[in-house]
Design a protein around this motif. Structure first.
Motif, PDB file in Angstrom:
ATOM      1  N   LEU A 121       3.676 -13.142   1.731  1.00 43.41           N
ATOM      2  CA  LEU A 121       3.698 -11.952   0.585  1.00 43.41           C
ATOM      3  C   LEU A 121       3.360 -11.205   0.479  1.00 43.41           C
ATOM      4  CD1 LEU A 121       5.594 -13.909  -2.411  1.00 43.41           C
ATOM      5  CD2 LEU A 121       6.082 -12.685  -0.325  1.00 43.41           C
ATOM      6  N   GLY A 122       1.664 -11.138   1.033  1.00 45.30           N
ATOM      7  CA  GLY A 122       0.768 -10.979   0.927  1.00 45.30           C
ATOM      8  C   GLY A 122       0.019 -10.554  -0.701  1.00 45.30           C
ATOM      9  N   LEU A 123      -2.067  -9.787  -0.316  1.00 43.75           N
ATOM     10  CA  LEU A 123      -2.635 -10.015  -1.389  1.00 43.75           C
ATOM     11  C   LEU A 123      -1.839  -9.538  -3.165  1.00 43.75           C
ATOM     12  CD1 LEU A 123      -5.469 -10.706  -1.862  1.00 43.75           C
ATOM     13  CD2 LEU A 123      -5.930  -8.674  -1.061  1.00 43.75           C
ATOM     14  N   SER A 179      -3.311  -2.970 -10.437  1.00 46.76           N
ATOM     15  CA  SER A 179      -3.466  -2.795  -9.074  1.00 46.76           C
ATOM     16  C   SER A 179      -2.651  -1.524  -9.275  1.00 46.76           C
ATOM     17  CB  SER A 179      -2.469  -3.760  -8.375  1.00 46.76           C
ATOM     18  OG  SER A 179      -2.754  -3.147  -6.921  1.00 46.76           O
ATOM     19  N   HIS A 180      -3.977  -1.005  -8.527  1.00 46.60           N
ATOM     20  CA  HIS A 180      -4.325   0.339  -8.031  1.00 46.60           C
ATOM     21  C   HIS A 180      -4.612   0.642  -6.653  1.00 46.60           C
ATOM     22  CE1 HIS A 180      -4.659   0.991 -12.562  1.00 46.60           C
ATOM     23  NE2 HIS A 180      -5.345   0.149 -12.318  1.00 46.60           N
ATOM     24  N   GLY A 181      -3.298   1.874  -6.035  1.00 50.03           N
ATOM     25  CA  GLY A 181      -3.286   2.759  -5.050  1.00 50.03           C
ATOM     26  C   GLY A 181      -2.649   1.944  -4.039  1.00 50.03           C
ATOM     27  N   GLU A 182      -2.953   2.823  -2.716  1.00 50.07           N
ATOM     28  CA  GLU A 182      -1.715   2.155  -1.856  1.00 50.07           C
ATOM     29  C   GLU A 182      -1.095   0.320  -1.611  1.00 50.07           C
ATOM     30  OE1 GLU A 182      -4.039   5.031   1.134  1.00 50.07           O
ATOM     31  OE2 GLU A 182      -2.805   3.875   1.930  1.00 50.07           O
ATOM     32  N   GLU A 183       0.075   0.773  -1.424  1.00 52.00           N
ATOM     33  CA  GLU A 183       0.322  -0.792  -1.033  1.00 52.00           C
ATOM     34  C   GLU A 183       1.087  -0.984  -0.010  1.00 52.00           C
ATOM     35  OE1 GLU A 183       2.916  -1.445  -5.743  1.00 52.00           O
ATOM     36  OE2 GLU A 183       3.949  -1.517  -3.421  1.00 52.00           O
ATOM     37  N   LYS A 184      -0.117  -1.641   0.823  1.00 56.01           N
ATOM     38  CA  LYS A 184       0.252  -2.360   2.069  1.00 56.01           C
ATOM     39  C   LYS A 184      -0.316  -3.912   2.431  1.00 56.01           C
ATOM     40  CE  LYS A 184      -4.027   0.065   3.041  1.00 56.01           C
ATOM     41  NZ  LYS A 184      -3.900   1.351   4.483  1.00 56.01           N
ATOM     42  N   ARG A 185       0.393  -4.616   3.670  1.00 57.46           N
ATOM     43  CA  ARG A 185      -0.585  -5.283   3.641  1.00 57.46           C
ATOM     44  C   ARG A 185      -1.475  -5.190   4.892  1.00 57.46           C
ATOM     45  NH1 ARG A 185       2.486 -10.292   4.364  1.00 57.46           N
ATOM     46  NH2 ARG A 185       0.482 -11.214   4.918  1.00 57.46           N
ATOM     47  N   LEU A 186      -3.044  -6.238   4.664  1.00 56.19           N
ATOM     48  CA  LEU A 186      -3.793  -5.463   4.738  1.00 56.19           C
ATOM     49  C   LEU A 186      -3.498  -7.114   6.004  1.00 56.19           C
ATOM     50  CD1 LEU A 186      -6.165  -5.978   2.155  1.00 56.19           C
ATOM     51  CD2 LEU A 186      -5.319  -3.383   3.660  1.00 56.19           C
ATOM     52  N   GLU A 205      -7.810  -2.699  -6.267  1.00 54.63           N
ATOM     53  CA  GLU A 205      -8.320  -0.833  -6.224  1.00 54.63           C
ATOM     54  C   GLU A 205      -8.122  -0.715  -4.255  1.00 54.63           C
ATOM     55  OE1 GLU A 205      -8.647   3.792  -6.926  1.00 54.63           O
ATOM     56  OE2 GLU A 205     -10.684   2.254  -7.495  1.00 54.63           O
ATOM     57  N   LEU A 206      -7.014  -0.554  -3.673  1.00 55.14           N
ATOM     58  CA  LEU A 206      -6.586  -0.246  -2.901  1.00 55.14           C
ATOM     59  C   LEU A 206      -6.531   1.283  -2.271  1.00 55.14           C
ATOM     60  CD1 LEU A 206      -6.145  -1.597   0.558  1.00 55.14           C
ATOM     61  CD2 LEU A 206      -4.144  -1.422  -0.063  1.00 55.14           C
ATOM     62  N   LYS A 207      -7.518   1.352  -1.344  1.00 58.44           N
ATOM     63  CA  LYS A 207      -7.379   2.896  -0.871  1.00 58.44           C
ATOM     64  C   LYS A 207      -7.008   2.878   0.286  1.00 58.44           C
ATOM     65  CE  LYS A 207     -10.805   4.801  -4.464  1.00 58.44           C
ATOM     66  NZ  LYS A 207     -12.386   6.010  -5.026  1.00 58.44           N
ATOM     67  N   ARG A 208      -7.235   4.034   1.539  1.00 64.65           N
ATOM     68  CA  ARG A 208      -7.191   4.071   2.477  1.00 64.65           C
ATOM     69  C   ARG A 208      -8.251   2.915   2.885  1.00 64.65           C
ATOM     70  NH1 ARG A 208      -4.537   7.654   5.457  1.00 64.65           N
ATOM     71  NH2 ARG A 208      -4.913   7.875   7.672  1.00 64.65           N
ATOM     72  N   ASN A 209      -9.780   3.123   2.794  1.00 66.61           N
ATOM     73  CA  ASN A 209     -10.581   3.056   3.732  1.00 66.61           C
ATOM     74  C   ASN A 209     -11.349   2.145   3.311  1.00 66.61           C
ATOM     75  OD1 ASN A 209      -9.991   4.897   5.795  1.00 66.61           O
ATOM     76  ND2 ASN A 209     -11.658   6.637   4.759  1.00 66.61           N
TER      77      ASN A 209
END
Length: 379
Positions: free
Chosen positions: A251-253, A276-283, A316-320
């Motif tokens: 499922l992801g983090l 949870s904030h920011g982008e939703e994507k797998r790392l 919080e998942l940001k772009r970088n």
């Protein structure tokens, strides 16, 4: 090539060989556990059928026993008033009584055989249950070892400059492994092991309860035993989940963190607020594993050492980069005072360093603790 480089290559080779051996051992233990679990389910189903047959056989035997008593009374009546009955009537009463006695004897013998079969199945199930628990516990310990060898030791091996630093960190990992084994041992002993011991005791009382207080009371005992088995199964699954949540790969983090924190909240009867904030994507896998372990370690520290009642986790998942904040209302501690066996914080700092991140721990006695983590995403 310098002696240091030669030593590093030799150590890397040894670590890889250890990983391969441990991985093969884990697969073999998993197969043993699965085979035992399958046999356990089959025997459990057979045991339930046998218990039903025992109850049915007892009912049939009791009915026959009443018929035998009535027939004996009838036979006694005929014997007392021999002159009032014909020879055919007397013969019929004698034959009927004899036939009922034979049927009762056969029923009781079948009942005895079914009881012996039931007892044998219960013993086999207990042994299989112990085998499954041991396999799960051993598999969990091996997973911990693999976790350190794969996720930590290999990454640290690339960052360390010489074999002496590897040796020093290796000693820390060995200490952490021993502490993890002790923790697992305590959790299994205080949880599933105690519950299964109680199940064994309660299961032995079922037969006596049936004989002394009847079917209804025995069924109540069986229901209680089932509840205890469910609790033990929940404990085992919780311990396995703590070692390596499979949802992290599937499922992801973020979903895994939600599930993990909800489980911790339910099991420990405290409040955990997750946002949870920011982008939703797998790392990348190395980031997901490391970030999950960081949150897990911070939450476990708040539970075990801070004795917190409320924990806040912000992700919080940001772009970088990724930002994580874990805040608790526990008893706090003096950040300037170094404590023995504080490998939890040491391990968190090592993970952060491997990811080129930063960690800030703000705490004071009686004021709770705030852990702030920032990790750059170099994917």
């Amino acid at each position: 090539m310098s002696e240091s480089k030669i030593g590093e290559k030799a150590l890397d080779s040894i670590i890889q060989e250890m990983v391969d051996v441990v991985t093969n051992s884990k697969d073999e233990i998993f197969q043993i556990g699965e085979q035992s679990r399958t046999e356990f389910e089959q025997l459990n189903s057979e045991l339930n059928d046998t218990k039903k047959q025992v109850i049915e056989m007892i009912d049939e035997g009791d009915k026959l026993e009443r018929q035998v008593r009535f027939s004996r009374m009838r036979l006694s009546e005929v014997s007392k008033h021999f002159d009032k009955y014909s020879e055919a009537e007397i013969r019929e009463v004698y034959e009927q009584t004899h036939q009922l006695q034979m049927q009762l004897s056969v029923k009781r013998e079948k009942e005895k055989q079914l009881r012996e079969k039931r007892d044998d199945l219960e013993q086999r199930i207990r042994r299989l249950s112990e085998t499954v628990d041991k396999a799960d516990a051993l598999g969990g310990k091996i997973s911990v070892v693999l976790n350190y060898l794969n996720d930590d030791f290999k990454q640290v091996s690339e960052a360390l400059e010489d074999a002496r630093e590897k040796q020093a960190f290796g000693l820390q990992i060995i200490e952490a492994q021993e502490e993890e084994r002790r923790r697992l041992s305590r959790e299994i002993h205080d949880g599933p092991a105690q519950m299964l011991a109680n199940v064994m005791l309660r299961s032995e009382l079922v037969d006596r309860t049936f004989r002394e207080r009847g079917v209804d009371e025995a069924l109540k005992e069986i229901k209680d035993v089932r509840k205890m088995v469910r609790s033990a199964l929940y404990e085992v699954r919780r311990i396995i989940y703590d070692l390596r949540p499979m949802a992290l790969d599937d499922l992801g983090l973020v979903p895994t963190l939600k599930k993990y924190l909800a489980t911790v909240e339910e099991y420990n009867s405290l409040q955990i607020d997750f946002s949870s904030h920011g982008e939703e994507k797998r790392l990348d896998s190395k980031y997901e594993v490391a970030l999950f372990r960081l949150v897990q370690e911070a939450v476990q520290n708040a539970l075990k050492h801070a004795e917190a009642k409320t924990i806040q986790v912000k992700f919080e998942l940001k772009r970088n980069n990724v930002n994580i904040v874990v805040k608790d209302d526990g008893k706090g501690f003096d950040t300037n005072e170094k404590k023995e066996k504080s490998f939890g914080i040491v391990g968190m700092k090592e993970r952060i360093e491997m990811l080129d991140g930063e960690i800030t721990i703000d705490s004071s006695i009686g004021e709770g603790t705030v852990i702030m983590i920032q990790v750059p995403l170099n994917q």
